[in-house]
Structures are given as structure tokens and as C-alpha cells.
Write a protein that holds these residues in place. Structure first.
Motif, PDB file in Angstrom:
ATOM      1  N   VAL A 154      43.675  -5.020  63.513  1.00 21.41           N
ATOM      2  CA  VAL A 154      42.907  -4.264  64.517  1.00 21.41           C
ATOM      3  C   VAL A 154      42.325  -5.231  65.561  1.00 21.41           C
ATOM      4  O   VAL A 154      41.702  -6.232  65.218  1.00 21.41           O
ATOM      5  CB  VAL A 154      41.785  -3.441  63.848  1.00 21.41           C
ATOM      6  N   GLY A 155      42.573  -4.888  66.820  1.00 21.51           N
ATOM      7  CA  GLY A 155      42.067  -5.715  67.917  1.00 21.51           C
ATOM      8  C   GLY A 155      43.010  -6.831  68.322  1.00 21.51           C
ATOM      9  O   GLY A 155      42.771  -7.513  69.313  1.00 21.51           O
ATOM     10  N   GLU A 178      45.025 -12.848  54.861  1.00 24.71           N
ATOM     11  CA  GLU A 178      44.896 -12.791  56.313  1.00 24.71           C
ATOM     12  C   GLU A 178      43.431 -13.000  56.648  1.00 24.71           C
ATOM     13  O   GLU A 178      42.579 -12.992  55.765  1.00 24.71           O
ATOM     14  CB  GLU A 178      45.338 -11.404  56.835  1.00 24.71           C
ATOM     15  N   ASN A 179      43.163 -13.154  57.940  1.00 26.33           N
ATOM     16  CA  ASN A 179      41.790 -13.295  58.383  1.00 26.33           C
ATOM     17  C   ASN A 179      41.155 -11.903  58.404  1.00 26.33           C
ATOM     18  O   ASN A 179      41.365 -11.127  59.329  1.00 26.33           O
ATOM     19  CB  ASN A 179      41.797 -13.931  59.781  1.00 26.33           C
ATOM     20  N   LEU A 180      40.423 -11.575  57.374  1.00 27.62           N
ATOM     21  CA  LEU A 180      39.972 -10.192  57.193  1.00 27.62           C
ATOM     22  C   LEU A 180      38.524  -9.998  57.623  1.00 27.62           C
ATOM     23  O   LEU A 180      37.698 -10.899  57.522  1.00 27.62           O
ATOM     24  CB  LEU A 180      40.093  -9.798  55.718  1.00 27.62           C
ATOM     25  N   LYS A 218      37.378  -7.628  52.956  1.00 30.46           N
ATOM     26  CA  LYS A 218      37.389  -8.943  52.315  1.00 30.46           C
ATOM     27  C   LYS A 218      37.192  -8.885  50.801  1.00 30.46           C
ATOM     28  O   LYS A 218      37.867  -9.578  50.047  1.00 30.46           O
ATOM     29  CB  LYS A 218      36.299  -9.812  52.938  1.00 30.46           C
ATOM     30  N   TYR A 219      36.261  -8.060  50.364  1.00 33.13           N
ATOM     31  CA  TYR A 219      35.953  -7.982  48.925  1.00 33.13           C
ATOM     32  C   TYR A 219      36.265  -6.568  48.444  1.00 33.13           C
ATOM     33  O   TYR A 219      35.417  -5.677  48.491  1.00 33.13           O
ATOM     34  CB  TYR A 219      34.489  -8.350  48.668  1.00 33.13           C
TER      35      TYR A 219
END
Lengths: 167, 155
Positions: A97-98, B137-139, B144-145
Motif C-alpha cells: 500500500v502506497g 517485507e517492510n511491514l 507486523k505482529y
């Protein structure tokens, strides 16, 4: 009902029984694995939103014999190589997203989004339309397709039927 | 036209009602619950997300067309850190393992926000999976948890 065994058992009786049970359990295991392969592939393909995909994800799931007592479907190391988005498709995620997708065009379609072509084609990375390209920004999270959980739930039913011999 | 409540929405509401009540009983009022399939980034963490994904109907016996309706229920716990996540998952597992009451709901024309509920039976629960969702991935924090519990349910 009463079952009575009369007389002496064949000296090979226990060995033959073991052999029979081993063969039967190996057959059952193989059938369970190949059925699971079919079920998970069907679940993935049923969740496809756009036509003419390569089915790369569903093809990455296949039944594989590990040893005489075990089979597997979906090897994580292999999935991470050939279809590394397998978790994202199953669990859903907001990570895109984004973010911009790489430049390309929708085919059929035009560089800019056009509602007339909603879900009729796929986004082709690197392609252009009359020299124009488009870089969409993802606005919605990827929805979970739950193909793994659906397969486990369906296999609970299928395993019972395979063992009963009603499949 | 008013569409009557179906089994899936009854099931989802029954789960939410039970979990909400248990959270209050155990003093965990900070934990929110939501019935939704799609993630909404306005949710406040920690939260327990509940929805029915699909229905599986095994035959009751060989050769019979009688089937036992069972449903795949997905519950996702989303926390603010690992410890919070683990504690809520552990609590949730203990809370639901003995099943819960099944209610059927009907539209209430006088007060649409408060549908009429009737205790109809008991929901049985089988755990299918209970695993942390780790996506490399960059979450954002909401992803994230996460831990997903999937259940096979019948009543």
C-alpha cells in the motif's frame, strides 16, 4: 459378532500382515499427497482475479515423496525461489500500500486505469501503449486468499474418505 | 427488501459475542474484536479479527448423502509487539477450545443495530493451524505482529 481363529497361524502370518499394512499405508499416503496437490492447486486457481495467468504459484505446489513414511506438498525453500509471494497471497498484506508498481500497461487497457477494462486483463511490466507507460500506486491491501487453510480443512474430509475407500 | 441473517453471519456474530464477553470477564478490555475479512488500517491494536472463510461438508457415513456442515473460521490476532501477541493468542486458544454457544440472529425493525438473538446450539471447534504470520517485507505495525488461528467448526 464373534471372530475365532482356529488352528495354527501360518508362520509368515505376522510378516505378511506387516507387509500388507505397509503397502496399504504407502498407497494411502501417496493418494493423500496427490489429492492435497490437486486441492491446493484448485484453491489457488479458484482465487485468481484476472484471466490468463501463468499459474506459477499453483504449479509450485506438488506432491513429493520424502521417504517411505512421508510425503510433502509445498516445499518452502522451493516456493521462496519460484513463487516468493506465496505467503502474501495466502495471508494478505498491507506492505504494497502506497508503493508504485514498476512502469507498464494494463493489457487489454490503456496506460491509465479504465473501468471498462476492470479485471479483464493483466498488468504487463515494461510494456507500453503508444509509447506511454503507467506506474500505478497500490491503494488497497492484498486480500487473504487462505488457500492453505482451505486445503487443510478439505483434506481432513478427504483423508477420512481415502481411508474409508469411498473416494 | 430485508435479507435474513444466514448461517455464516450468525456464526461470526456468535464468535464475536463470545470472545467479547470473555475479554470483559478476564479484564482484557483493551483488546478489540472485529468481524471482517478485509484489513482496515484504522483498526486499533491489539485486535482479534474473525471471519468465516468457507464451508466444508463431509458425508456423515459411507454411501449417505447426509452431510455435516462445517465451516472454516479464520481468526487473526494483531498485536503491538511479540509479547502482547503471544499472550493474546494463548488466551484466545484457551478461551475457545471448549467451544461456544451458537446464536441465530433476526433483523429488528425497531432497532436495526440490535438484532434479536436466540440461543440455538453449541459450536464445536477443531484447531487446524495456529501460526505466526511472518512476511519478509517492510511491514506496517498492523501487519507486523500477526498470528493466525484457523478452526474447523460445526454445530
Amino acid at each position: 459378532m464373534k471372530i475365532q481363529v482356529v488352528g495354527q497361524l501360518d508362520k509368515d502370518f505376522v510378516r505378511k500382515q506387516e507387509e500388507f499394512i505397509n503397502n496399504l499405508s504407502q498407497q494411502h499416503l501417496k493418494t493423500v499427497a496427490t489429492t492435497a496437490e490437486k486441492v491446493i492447486q484448485d484453491n489457488i486457481d479458484a482465487g485468481k482475479k484476472r484471466p490468463s495467468g501463468s499459474s506459477q504459484l499453483s504449479k509450485a505446489f506438488f506432491a513429493e515423496k520424502i521417504d517411505d513414511k512421508s510425503w510433502g506438498v509445498g516445499k518452502i525453500a522451493f516456493l521462496n525461489q519460484v513463487a516468493k509471494y506465496w505467503q502474501v497471497i495466502n495471508f494478505g498484506s498491507t506492505h504494497m500500500v502506497g508503493r508504485h508498481l514498476p512502469k507498464g500497461v494494463f493489457n487489454p487497457g490503456e496506460p491509465a486505469p479504465n473501468s471498462a477494462f476492470f479485471r479483464t486483463g493483466r498488468f504487463e511490466k515494461g510494456a507500453n501503449y503508444n509509447g506511454e507507460q503507467y506506474s500505478p500506486i497500490v491503494t488497497k491491501p492484498i486480500p487473504p486468499s487462505n488457500y492453505i487453510e482451505r486445503t487443510i480443512a478439505q483434506m481432513q474430509v478427504n483423508i477420512q474418505n481415502i481411508i474409508k475407500g469411498t473416494r | 427488501m430485508t435479507i435474513p441473517w444466514g448461517t455464516i453471519t450468525n456464526l461470526e456474530q456468535s464468535f464475536q459475542k463470545f470472545i467479547k464477553a470473555q475479554l470483559i470477564t478476564d479484564g482484557l478490555t483493551e483488546v478489540d474484536t472485529v468481524v471482517a475479512e478485509q484489513l482496515d488500517d484504522t483498526w486499533t491494536l491489539p485486535i482479534i479479527q474473525i471471519y468465516v472463510d468457507s464451508q466444508t461438508s463431509p458425508r456423515l457415513e459411507i454411501g449417505s448423502n447426509l452431510r455435516m456442515d462445517s465451516y472454516l473460521v479464520i481468526m487473526e490476532v494483531r498485536g503491538r509487539d511479540v509479547m502482547e501477541l503471544k499472550n493474546i493468542v494463548s488466551w484466545l486458544r484457551n478461551a475457545i477450545e471448549n467451544g461456544l454457544d451458537y446464536y441465530t440472529y433476526a433483523n429488528n425493525p425497531v432497532n436495526p443495530d440490535a438484532p434479536t438473538e436466540t440461543l440455538t446450539g453449541r459450536i464445536g471447534v477443531d484447531f487446524l493451524t495456529n501460526q505466526r504470520v511472518i512476511i519478509n517485507e517492510n511491514l506496517s505495525l498492523i501487519d507486523k505482529y500477526r498470528q493466525r488461528i484457523s478452526l474447523n467448526c460445526w454445530f
